[in-house]
Design an enzyme around this catalytic site. Sequence first.
Site, PDB file in Angstrom:
ATOM      1  N   LYS A  85       0.827  -1.197   0.000  1.00 15.23           N
ATOM      2  CA  LYS A  85       0.000   0.000   0.000  1.00 15.23           C
ATOM      3  C   LYS A  85       0.871   1.261   0.000  1.00 15.23           C
ATOM      4  CE  LYS A  85      -3.950  -2.320   0.596  1.00 15.23           C
ATOM      5  NZ  LYS A  85      -3.435  -3.689   0.607  1.00 15.23           N
TER       6      LYS A  85
ATOM      7  N   LYS B  70      -8.988   1.571   3.459  1.00 15.05           N
ATOM      8  CA  LYS B  70      -8.513   0.194   3.487  1.00 15.05           C
ATOM      9  C   LYS B  70      -7.363   0.045   4.474  1.00 15.05           C
ATOM     10  CE  LYS B  70      -6.100   1.145  -0.897  1.00 15.05           C
ATOM     11  NZ  LYS B  70      -5.958   0.718  -2.317  1.00 15.05           N
TER      12      LYS B  70
ATOM     13  N   ARG C  18      -4.397  -5.213 -13.434  1.00 12.37           N
ATOM     14  CA  ARG C  18      -3.105  -5.707 -12.960  1.00 12.37           C
ATOM     15  C   ARG C  18      -2.103  -5.581 -14.110  1.00 12.37           C
ATOM     16  NH1 ARG C  18      -1.156  -8.865  -9.091  1.00 12.37           N
ATOM     17  NH2 ARG C  18      -2.145  -7.215  -7.857  1.00 12.37           N
TER      18      ARG C  18
ATOM     19  N   ARG D  20      -9.655  -6.581 -13.604  1.00 13.45           N
ATOM     20  CA  ARG D  20     -10.505  -7.300 -12.657  1.00 13.45           C
ATOM     21  C   ARG D  20     -11.724  -6.432 -12.384  1.00 13.45           C
ATOM     22  NH1 ARG D  20      -5.513  -7.679  -8.800  1.00 13.45           N
ATOM     23  NH2 ARG D  20      -5.423  -5.581  -9.712  1.00 13.45           N
TER      24      ARG D  20
ATOM     25  N   ARG E  46     -15.214  -3.712  -5.358  1.00 10.27           N
ATOM     26  CA  ARG E  46     -13.907  -4.372  -5.404  1.00 10.27           C
ATOM     27  C   ARG E  46     -13.806  -5.246  -6.642  1.00 10.27           C
ATOM     28  NH1 ARG E  46     -14.073  -7.508   0.118  1.00 10.27           N
ATOM     29  NH2 ARG E  46     -16.107  -8.003  -0.799  1.00 10.27           N
TER      30      ARG E  46
ATOM     31  N   ASP F   2      -1.505  -2.129  -9.548  1.00 12.28           N
ATOM     32  CA  ASP F   2      -2.959  -2.049  -9.638  1.00 12.28           C
ATOM     33  C   ASP F   2      -3.285  -0.668 -10.174  1.00 12.28           C
ATOM     34  OD1 ASP F   2      -3.101  -4.563  -8.596  1.00 12.28           O
ATOM     35  OD2 ASP F   2      -3.754  -3.934  -6.602  1.00 12.28           O
TER      36      ASP F   2
ATOM     37  N   GLU G 214      -2.048   0.590  -6.003  1.00  8.24           N
ATOM     38  CA  GLU G 214      -1.155  -0.242  -5.199  1.00  8.24           C
ATOM     39  C   GLU G 214       0.014  -0.701  -6.062  1.00  8.24           C
ATOM     40  OE1 GLU G 214      -2.889  -3.502  -3.055  1.00  8.24           O
ATOM     41  OE2 GLU G 214      -4.588  -2.318  -2.352  1.00  8.24           O
TER      42      GLU G 214
ATOM     43  N   ASN H 157       2.412  -4.029  -5.972  1.00 10.50           N
ATOM     44  CA  ASN H 157       2.557  -5.344  -5.347  1.00 10.50           C
ATOM     45  C   ASN H 157       3.912  -5.944  -5.693  1.00 10.50           C
ATOM     46  OD1 ASN H 157      -0.452  -5.953  -4.440  1.00 10.50           O
ATOM     47  ND2 ASN H 157      -0.532  -5.003  -6.450  1.00 10.50           N
TER      48      ASN H 157
END
Length: 318
Positions: A125, A160, A210, A225, A233, A273, A281, A283
């Site tokens: 994050k 979040k 992604r 997604r 979400r 993301d 984000e 990752n």
Amino acid sequence: MRFLFIADPLDHFKIYKDTTYAMMREAARRGHELWACEPRQISWHSGGRVTASAREIQLTGDPNAWYTAGTDDLVALADFDAAVMRKDPPFDSEYFYATHLLEQAEREGARVINSPRSLRDHPEKLAVMEFPQLVPPTLVSRDAQEIRRFHALHGDIILKPLDGMGGLGIFRVGPDGLNLGSITETLNQQGTRTLMAQRYVPEIVHGDKRVLIIAGEPVPYVLARIPQGNEIRGNLAAGGKGVAQPLSPRDREIAAEVGARLAPRGLLLIGLDVIGDRVTEINVTSPTCFQEIQQQTGFDVAQVFVDALERTVEQGRR
């Protein structure tokens, strides 16, 4: 080459979609030797090298019993050509300790992918905060009043936890502020936990993309997604629908900027993301979506990753 995969228990893998399995399958296809262990099986005795109680595995091709394994053997991480750290979040204290053991293994000559120091320095994050020009307005705080001011400024926000994964604990608070106080108290646990607030990006209806970066270069396809029903979400774990799409010009620009800065820090694999044209984000622990992209487009992401892994090993030998 001998590769050690440090991951969650093998029996928990869903091999039809698991990215670590896709990496293993491609490495095995090339004749590389595969070993596996969990982070809890890594040890460091004073005066000795960092070791793991690991097993050599063979892939069977049978989805119901996808591997066979030898007996546990105590092996030094530095004796492998590479150790691939693929433990899923959460990034808790045990994960933190594992990065220190892996960093010691690096000092002993091990090659760890992704770099344990960079894993530690780039929480998924918080890593976005290095790129303010790419992210939606974002606040990291545990102060309830600061969060209220952020909501008053932006009107429609996402809240979040910093240690969440798979969409767990994500809330949207609209302009009416309904339940903002209760949600904040739930996430910050009465001011004892830090959380993240971001301005809501309405393009989420088209998917949370992604974007994969391997050795600093973006994969030419993304997995969008897309939230289903009344969900906000897009996470696959939260019921989102994964749709592979070609990388857009803006996605490529974003990936080039992030990859150029982060790949030299030992981050061979990065997953962004992206909602609309904003990064939400970054990752680096165990980015996924290799198989979904391959199944829908035919583009073999695992092949690109293992190519990069082999190059990294060869360059380290020179």
